[in-house]
Motif scaffolding. Structure first.
Motif, short mmCIF file in Angstrom:
data_model
loop_
_atom_site.label_atom_id
_atom_site.label_comp_id
_atom_site.label_asym_id
_atom_site.label_seq_id
_atom_site.Cartn_x
_atom_site.Cartn_y
_atom_site.Cartn_z
N ARG A 107 1.13 -10.32 48.46
CA ARG A 107 2.55 -10.67 48.57
C ARG A 107 3.02 -11.43 47.33
N LEU A 110 3.52 -9.06 44.46
CA LEU A 110 4.72 -8.22 44.57
C LEU A 110 6.01 -9.01 44.50
N LEU A 111 6.00 -10.22 45.03
CA LEU A 111 7.23 -11.01 45.13
C LEU A 111 7.34 -12.12 44.10
N VAL A 155 10.91 0.08 49.48
CA VAL A 155 10.45 -1.12 48.77
C VAL A 155 11.32 -2.32 49.15
N THR A 158 10.32 -3.54 52.63
CA THR A 158 9.02 -4.21 52.67
C THR A 158 9.07 -5.56 51.97
N ARG A 159 9.79 -5.65 50.88
CA ARG A 159 9.90 -6.95 50.20
C ARG A 159 10.64 -7.96 51.07
#
Length: 187
Positions: A107, A110-111, A155, A158-159
């Motif tokens: 996470r 990605l974030l 995307v 999910t984010r």
């Protein structure tokens, strides 16, 4: 970047896997606050051995993310094999989010504010993205998703859900609200 691509001796391969296993467990629990010496200790190796395989924490994190994308790609393939386009989409969406729920490192990658080293895992990411596109297209073509929905929207969902994976966040409610908004309902 990882060590040059050449076959590793059996002991070097075991050491690399031990580092990845230890780092994966620690990163999943604590994100990128983990120190390299902690990883080496948990792997039962010296820090020098760790650095022979991974030049820095970002290279190690990229390898772990690559492993995660390999697992996600297997999940996506299974979802893609589902006959019903909506079931395939939901299976992928929930499976993906359930898999990353306990993985803080993924996470954060990605974030987080730092761009991951995607070039180190380009093949894994490309295959996963292609399957997402295929599943989304099937659901749109079948009239199960709104016509303007695309893989980029997957995307975004999910984010948003990952941002709600906190002690007080309810990511499943977040996703349910999104699904109600994107599912095509016949009049």
């Amino acid at each position: 970047m990882t060590a040059p691509e050449r076959p590793l001796r059996a002991d070097a391969r075991r050491n690399r896997e031990a580092v990845l296993d230890a780092a994966g467990a620690l990163f999943a629990q604590r994100g990128d606050a983990v120190q390299m010496d902690e990883i080496a200790e948990l792997a039962g190796l010296g820090v020098g051995t760790l650095y022979r395989h991974f030049v820095d924490k970002q290279a190690l994190l990229a390898a772990i993310i690559g492993r995660r994308f390999e697992a996600m790609t297997a999940l996506a393939r299974a979802a893609d094999a589902t006959g019903d386009p909506w079931t395939a989409f939901e299976t992928l969406l929930y499976g993906y989010l359930e898999a990353v729920e306990a993985d803080a490192a993924f996470r954060v990658a990605l974030l987080g504010p730092e761009e991951p080293r995607w070039r180190d895992i380009a093949a894994e990411k490309t295959e996963f993205s292609a399957i997402i596109e295929r599943i989304v297209r099937r659901a749109v073509d079948a009239g199960r998703l709104r016509a303007d929905f695309d893989a980029g929207d997957f995307v975004l969902i999910t984010r948003g859900a990952m941002a709600n994976m906190t002690g007080t966040g309810d990511w499943r409610r977040h996703v349910a609200l999104f699904l109600d908004g994107i599912r095509r309902h016949d009049p």
